[in-house]
Design a protein around this motif. Structure first.
Motif, PDB file in Angstrom:
ATOM      1  N   SER A 110      -2.999  45.149  57.345  1.00 58.89           N
ATOM      2  CA  SER A 110      -2.783  43.741  56.967  1.00 58.89           C
ATOM      3  C   SER A 110      -3.789  42.878  57.697  1.00 58.89           C
ATOM      4  CB  SER A 110      -1.353  43.306  57.306  1.00 58.89           C
ATOM      5  OG  SER A 110      -1.150  43.324  58.705  1.00 58.89           O
ATOM      6  N   THR A 111      -4.086  41.723  57.098  1.00 61.67           N
ATOM      7  CA  THR A 111      -4.979  40.751  57.719  1.00 61.67           C
ATOM      8  C   THR A 111      -4.605  39.370  57.216  1.00 61.67           C
ATOM      9  OG1 THR A 111      -7.292  40.161  58.111  1.00 61.67           O
ATOM     10  CG2 THR A 111      -6.732  40.896  55.902  1.00 61.67           C
ATOM     11  N   VAL A 112      -4.947  38.347  57.984  1.00 59.38           N
ATOM     12  CA  VAL A 112      -4.632  36.962  57.630  1.00 59.38           C
ATOM     13  C   VAL A 112      -5.928  36.240  57.331  1.00 59.38           C
ATOM     14  CG1 VAL A 112      -3.602  34.796  58.407  1.00 59.38           C
ATOM     15  CG2 VAL A 112      -2.574  36.989  59.069  1.00 59.38           C
ATOM     16  N   ASN A 113      -5.985  35.576  56.165  1.00 59.00           N
ATOM     17  CA  ASN A 113      -7.142  34.769  55.776  1.00 59.00           C
ATOM     18  C   ASN A 113      -6.754  33.296  55.810  1.00 59.00           C
ATOM     19  OD1 ASN A 113      -8.582  37.120  55.268  1.00 59.00           O
ATOM     20  ND2 ASN A 113      -7.926  37.201  53.116  1.00 59.00           N
ATOM     21  N   GLY A 114      -7.622  32.472  56.368  1.00 57.37           N
ATOM     22  CA  GLY A 114      -7.350  31.056  56.434  1.00 57.37           C
ATOM     23  C   GLY A 114      -6.382  30.717  57.548  1.00 57.37           C
ATOM     24  N   SER A 115      -6.010  29.427  57.596  1.00 52.49           N
ATOM     25  CA  SER A 115      -5.085  28.960  58.625  1.00 52.49           C
ATOM     26  C   SER A 115      -4.276  27.795  58.089  1.00 52.49           C
ATOM     27  CB  SER A 115      -5.855  28.538  59.885  1.00 52.49           C
ATOM     28  OG  SER A 115      -6.772  27.493  59.585  1.00 52.49           O
ATOM     29  N   GLY A 116      -3.199  27.497  58.776  1.00 54.35           N
ATOM     30  CA  GLY A 116      -2.356  26.372  58.381  1.00 54.35           C
ATOM     31  C   GLY A 116      -1.706  26.600  57.043  1.00 54.35           C
ATOM     32  N   ARG A 117      -1.747  25.568  56.172  1.00 55.92           N
ATOM     33  CA  ARG A 117      -1.100  25.655  54.862  1.00 55.92           C
ATOM     34  C   ARG A 117      -1.755  26.686  53.956  1.00 55.92           C
ATOM     35  NH1 ARG A 117      -0.695  19.203  53.344  1.00 55.92           N
ATOM     36  NH2 ARG A 117       0.504  18.532  55.193  1.00 55.92           N
ATOM     37  N   ARG A 118      -3.050  26.906  54.156  1.00 48.11           N
ATOM     38  CA  ARG A 118      -3.776  27.802  53.263  1.00 48.11           C
ATOM     39  C   ARG A 118      -3.789  29.250  53.771  1.00 48.11           C
ATOM     40  NH1 ARG A 118      -9.143  24.250  51.592  1.00 48.11           N
ATOM     41  NH2 ARG A 118      -8.003  22.455  50.726  1.00 48.11           N
ATOM     42  N   ALA A 119      -3.069  29.523  54.820  1.00 47.91           N
ATOM     43  CA  ALA A 119      -3.061  30.876  55.373  1.00 47.91           C
ATOM     44  C   ALA A 119      -2.457  31.855  54.384  1.00 47.91           C
ATOM     45  CB  ALA A 119      -2.292  30.899  56.690  1.00 47.91           C
ATOM     46  N   GLN A 120      -3.150  32.949  54.129  1.00 49.57           N
ATOM     47  CA  GLN A 120      -2.670  34.002  53.247  1.00 49.57           C
ATOM     48  C   GLN A 120      -2.804  35.349  53.960  1.00 49.57           C
ATOM     49  OE1 GLN A 120      -4.928  33.696  49.621  1.00 49.57           O
ATOM     50  NE2 GLN A 120      -3.551  32.170  48.743  1.00 49.57           N
ATOM     51  N   THR A 121      -1.867  36.223  53.687  1.00 48.60           N
ATOM     52  CA  THR A 121      -1.860  37.545  54.311  1.00 48.60           C
ATOM     53  C   THR A 121      -2.097  38.609  53.260  1.00 48.60           C
ATOM     54  OG1 THR A 121      -0.299  36.814  56.003  1.00 48.60           O
ATOM     55  CG2 THR A 121      -0.529  39.175  55.700  1.00 48.60           C
ATOM     56  N   ARG A 122      -3.069  39.461  53.501  1.00 44.64           N
ATOM     57  CA  ARG A 122      -3.324  40.611  52.634  1.00 44.64           C
ATOM     58  C   ARG A 122      -2.682  41.838  53.280  1.00 44.64           C
ATOM     59  NH1 ARG A 122      -9.339  41.599  51.301  1.00 44.64           N
ATOM     60  NH2 ARG A 122      -8.311  43.133  49.951  1.00 44.64           N
ATOM     61  N   VAL A 123      -1.920  42.594  52.491  1.00 42.38           N
ATOM     62  CA  VAL A 123      -1.189  43.748  53.006  1.00 42.38           C
ATOM     63  C   VAL A 123      -1.463  44.943  52.111  1.00 42.38           C
ATOM     64  CG1 VAL A 123       1.060  44.675  53.654  1.00 42.38           C
ATOM     65  CG2 VAL A 123       0.622  42.231  53.865  1.00 42.38           C
ATOM     66  N   LEU A 124      -1.770  46.080  52.724  1.00 42.12           N
ATOM     67  CA  LEU A 124      -2.020  47.317  51.994  1.00 42.12           C
ATOM     68  C   LEU A 124      -0.799  48.217  52.147  1.00 42.12           C
ATOM     69  CD1 LEU A 124      -4.040  49.083  50.397  1.00 42.12           C
ATOM     70  CD2 LEU A 124      -4.839  49.981  52.597  1.00 42.12           C
ATOM     71  N   MET A 125      -0.148  48.579  51.008  1.00 42.72           N
ATOM     72  CA  MET A 125       1.060  49.403  51.010  1.00 42.72           C
ATOM     73  C   MET A 125       0.743  50.773  50.417  1.00 42.72           C
ATOM     74  SD  MET A 125       3.201  47.127  52.199  1.00 42.72           S
ATOM     75  CE  MET A 125       4.717  48.011  51.959  1.00 42.72           C
ATOM     76  N   GLN A 126       1.458  51.791  50.867  1.00 42.66           N
ATOM     77  CA  GLN A 126       1.284  53.141  50.335  1.00 42.66           C
ATOM     78  C   GLN A 126       2.637  53.801  50.186  1.00 42.66           C
ATOM     79  OE1 GLN A 126      -1.023  55.815  52.764  1.00 42.66           O
ATOM     80  NE2 GLN A 126      -1.140  57.396  51.193  1.00 42.66           N
ATOM     81  N   CYS A 127       2.808  54.501  49.075  1.00 43.18           N
ATOM     82  CA  CYS A 127       4.044  55.246  48.839  1.00 43.18           C
ATOM     83  C   CYS A 127       4.059  56.483  49.740  1.00 43.18           C
ATOM     84  CB  CYS A 127       4.131  55.654  47.371  1.00 43.18           C
ATOM     85  SG  CYS A 127       5.643  56.578  46.988  1.00 43.18           S
ATOM     86  N   GLN A 128       5.206  56.731  50.364  1.00 42.48           N
ATOM     87  CA  GLN A 128       5.316  57.855  51.292  1.00 42.48           C
ATOM     88  C   GLN A 128       5.093  59.187  50.599  1.00 42.48           C
ATOM     89  OE1 GLN A 128       5.377  57.607  54.386  1.00 42.48           O
ATOM     90  NE2 GLN A 128       6.814  56.115  55.214  1.00 42.48           N
ATOM     91  N   CYS A 129       5.410  59.262  49.298  1.00 40.53           N
ATOM     92  CA  CYS A 129       5.302  60.530  48.598  1.00 40.53           C
ATOM     93  C   CYS A 129       3.852  60.996  48.488  1.00 40.53           C
ATOM     94  CB  CYS A 129       5.908  60.414  47.200  1.00 40.53           C
ATOM     95  SG  CYS A 129       7.667  59.963  47.254  1.00 40.53           S
ATOM     96  N   GLY A 130       2.926  60.073  48.548  1.00 43.31           N
ATOM     97  CA  GLY A 130       1.519  60.455  48.472  1.00 43.31           C
ATOM     98  C   GLY A 130       0.842  60.485  49.821  1.00 43.31           C
ATOM     99  N   THR A 131       1.612  60.496  50.871  1.00 44.15           N
ATOM    100  CA  THR A 131       1.063  60.433  52.220  1.00 44.15           C
ATOM    101  C   THR A 131       0.716  61.816  52.739  1.00 44.15           C
ATOM    102  OG1 THR A 131       2.272  58.423  52.747  1.00 44.15           O
ATOM    103  CG2 THR A 131       1.549  59.763  54.604  1.00 44.15           C
ATOM    104  N   SER A 132      -0.423  61.918  53.407  1.00 39.80           N
ATOM    105  CA  SER A 132      -0.809  63.150  54.096  1.00 39.80           C
ATOM    106  C   SER A 132      -0.317  63.060  55.543  1.00 39.80           C
ATOM    107  CB  SER A 132      -2.332  63.332  54.066  1.00 39.80           C
ATOM    108  OG  SER A 132      -2.722  64.368  54.951  1.00 39.80           O
ATOM    109  N   THR A 133       0.542  64.001  55.936  1.00 39.93           N
ATOM    110  CA  THR A 133       1.123  63.964  57.281  1.00 39.93           C
ATOM    111  C   THR A 133       0.052  64.061  58.356  1.00 39.93           C
ATOM    112  OG1 THR A 133       3.127  65.005  56.436  1.00 39.93           O
ATOM    113  CG2 THR A 133       2.786  65.049  58.816  1.00 39.93           C
TER     114      THR A 133
END
Length: 728
Positions: A110-133
């Motif tokens: 995850s990362t945060v772009n901008g600040s204050g009212r315009r702050a947006q967070t980008r988040v990368l999600m992954q399904c556990q079923c496709g995860t390599s242990t």
């Protein structure tokens, strides 16, 4: 895999729209759904943060290169946001319930772009079923090393954009949970357990209280706890103790991920962010280990086996007005590299350096530095050498217990005993022990040498006897060891009665007030290991030495002195509270005589043998022996005869007639349970009976009988006052 962008709701914007509605004005309509890409081209997804093997990574990269990924943006209105959440739920992703233990999706980046009212967070999600242990473990380990922790969960409010691959393969769709996830423990349980640990509770005590609180449902939120949907537990399990100790260490600023020596250095470095002023004030000398051959040195304002490193702890202990041991200073140093026996790592030079720094830190009084008059140590020559170098005029005594221990070890070396009783060797051992007891009593150097010479002559005569030749030679070798090792005049003074007499003059106290052993230190060592340190050991394992230093400085030593002050205050209160009723007497102290173990021995009934006592008891003793009033002869050990003698007024035909138990030992001590002996009147008639019968029993041992009360007392002191005792 999904890449989401979220935005926190703007309260000002919401309030503005409500105001427009009240005024009857039309609100600006929401922006339509678009496929607008980010500025600069396509959406860039950080694939490297996903837990994938190379084959999976190549497939995903190919999907994005071909433009087959899903991409959509959403306006900030109820209809669009409902569509966004429904889309995610269709993939099994409830972004507002990522903490649910049954959830298949995990945040990878995850990362945060901008600040204050315009702050947006980008988040990368992954399904556990496709995860390599394997890939997951590798990335999480690297992330912990860089950040010290994993990313925290995000507080979702609005979805702005969804980008990713929404197609699950068949294996992912049909996969089920195959192992139980780790269930986190409720914060309130940790809070109470940490408080208990800080108060000194054991893990067993923490588990017991947890059971009681769980049964009564007294933890925060436990009464509203729904087991069917719960993602947390209240039961403190045995394996939670490991994390509990780590949490406790972090609570006190101890990072167990760093090497102990680095923590200590940071605590004492005033330029470090981990600097601890209270700890630095208590440690008046510290020298870090700069290279492999150098030794770590530290002194706090000689035992081992209390921490996980090869650390030597040298203790300076004083004796207070109650004759109780009081720790004065702790000297710590690391053992030499490659040294197998930690206790053999004491170095005279390092001890001199530490003691000198201690003297400097104590300052001066009336222009004179700290100068102790008398000290008692064990048989370690390095310790004694360091004390003599730092304080040239100090009078050093040797602990009688450690002295006798050295002598006993040599007995076993020269006169080895097998499983079969060897009478010649045991006879020589008995003679040597009697010799040692007499040497401890003598206060004349020439007389001591003469005694050894006399014993050498006696053993030499036994060389002509075939059965005694081996044992006699071993006894002569022991006398050589005794003479060469312990009979230099300076060393003789430290362990003989002469040394204690000189110490009494220097201390201006009776000889009985001079400590014969290091019992106080041995007792404190036992209490330190088994009481104070033991409660911080996890499963009996030794504590880290940085934690040891922290505990000694902030917990153990302050606790010892607080308890001491509390006891003094209580004693003072008792004295004043009942002084008037006692006619001005101090009852709190008058019933606690300050007696050393030697003085306490004077209250023990002693047996000595004089011509007057013999004339008094001989006739009665003969009558007892000739009329069968003595019975039950046995050997409790190889050197003691025990029997029972009927009272002179008892009818021995009755089964329960009164009897007295008599003991006679080859080392010149004796005892009897009769009133005459208990009244401190020397050897009684019952002891004389046993003395008369010893030659008739064919006993191979030679008994010695002290002639005076003073001699009997010295023998008793040398034999019993030198035994170590450890109290809790």
């Amino acid at each position: 895999m999904l890449s989401l962008r979220s935005q926190v709701k703007n309260r000002t914007q919401t309030h503005g729209r409500a105001t427009l509605a009240k005024l009857g004005l039309t609100c600006i309509p929401p922006a339509p759904q678009t496929l607008t890409l980010q500025q600069g081209g396509k959406i860039k997804v950080n694939f490297k943060m996903l837990h994938l093997i190379d084959e999976q990574l190549a497939q995903i990269q190919g999907t994005y290169d071909a433009g087959d990924e899903y991409h959509r943006t959403f306006a900030n209105d109820q209809a669009c946001q409902t569509q966004a959440f429904e889309l995610l739920l269709a993939q099994g992703l409830d972004i507002k319930a990522l903490g649910d233990l049954g959830n298949r999706w995990s945040k990878r980046w995850s990362t945060v772009n901008g600040s204050g009212r315009r702050a947006q967070t980008r988040v990368l999600m992954q399904c556990q079923c496709g995860t390599s242990t394997a890939a997951r473990k590798d990335k999480e380990d690297k992330q912990r090393q860089q950040n010290g922790r994993l990313p925290l969960e995000h507080d979702w409010s609005q979805v702005v954009r969804i980008t990713g691959i929404l197609i699950h393969n068949r294996g992912c769709q049909t996969q089920h949970m195959t192992r139980l996830p780790p269930i986190p423990l409720h914060d309130h349980v940790w809070e109470i357990a940490l408080a208990q640990l800080n108060d000194g509770a054991s893990i067993a005590g923490i588990l017991a209280r947890n059971r009681n609180l769980c049964h009564a449902k007294l933890y925060a939120g436990q009464k509203q706890h729904d087991p069917s949907t719960a993602n947390i537990r209240y039961e403190f399990l045995a394996h939670d103790s490991h994390r509990l100790y780590k949490k406790y260490a972090r609570l006190h600023g101890i990072n167990t991920s760093d090497p102990p020596e680095c923590n200590v250095d940071s605590w004492l470095d005033c330029k470090s962010t981990q600097y601890k002023p209270a700890l630095a004030a208590a440690i008046f000398y510290y020298r870090a280990r700069g290279h492999k051959d150098e030794r770590f040195r530290l002194v706090l304002d000689g035992t081992f086996g209390i921490c996980d490193r090869r650390i030597l702890l040298f203790i300076a202990l004083g004796v207070d007005e109650k004759r109780q041991g009081v720790p004065l200073a702790f000297f710590l140093s690391s053992a030499p590299s490659g040294n197998r026996a930690t206790h053999a790592g004491y170095d005279t030079g390092i001890l001199v350096e530490l003691l000198q720094q201690w003297v400097v830190s104590l300052g001066q009084r009336d222009g004179t530095g700290f100068q102790p008059k008398v000290a008692i140590t064990d048989t370690d020559t390095k310790e004694r050498g360091a004390l003599s170098i730092v304080w040239h005029g100090i009078w050093l005594l040797l602990c009688k217990f450690h002295l006798r221990q050295c002598w006993t070890n040599k007995h076993r070396t020269f006169l080895k005993s097998g499983k079969v009783f060897d009478f010649p060797k045991e006879q020589i051992k008995t003679r040597l022990r009697s010799l040692e007891a007499e040497l401890l009593i003598l206060d004349n150097f020439e007389a001591s040498l003469e005694l050894i010479s006399s014993e050498r002559g006696a053993l030499t005569t036994r060389l002509d006897e075939p059965t005694f030749v081996v044992a006699a030679r071993a006894g002569i070798r022991y006398l050589d060891y005794l003479t060469d090792t312990w009979m230099s005049h300076a060393l003789w003074q430290s362990w003989s009665a002469r040394g204690r007499q000189q110490a009494s003059v220097l201390l201006d106290t009776p000889v009985e007030g001079v400590l014969p052993t290091t019992n106080h230190l041995e007792s404190f060592n036992g209490i330190l290991k088994r009481k104070h340190i033991a409660r911080w050991q996890r499963g009996g394992k030794r504590v880290r030495f940085d934690l040891l230093i922290y505990l000694l400085t902030t917990q153990i030593l302050p606790g010892i002195f607080k308890q001491r002050d509390a006891e003094l205050d209580y004693t003072g209160w008792l004295s004043e509270r009942f002084r008037a009723q006692a006619g001005g007497a101090d009852l709190a102290r008058s019933h606690k005589p300050m007696l050393s173990p030697t003085l306490m021995a004077t209250k023990t009934p002693l047996g000595w043998w004089t011509p007057a006592l013999e004339a008094k008891h001989l006739e009665e003793a003969s009558h007892i022996a000739n009329n069968g009033r003595i019975s039950g002869f046995q050997w409790p050990d190889r050197y003691t005869i025990a029997c029972t003698v009927a009272s002179s007024t008892a009818d021995i035909r009755l089964p329960g007639h009164q009897k007295y138990v008599v003991h006679l030992n080859v080392f010149s001590w004796s005892s009897c349970t009769c009133p005459s002996f208990q009244g401190h009147n020397g050897a009684c008639k019952h002891l004389y009976v046993v003395r008369l019968l010893v030659p008739k029993l064919g006993c191979p041992l030679s008994f010695r009988y002290p002639d005076t009360e003073a001699e009997a007392r010295e023998i008793h002191t040398s034999l019993f006052a030198a035994q170590p005792s450890v109290s809790n």
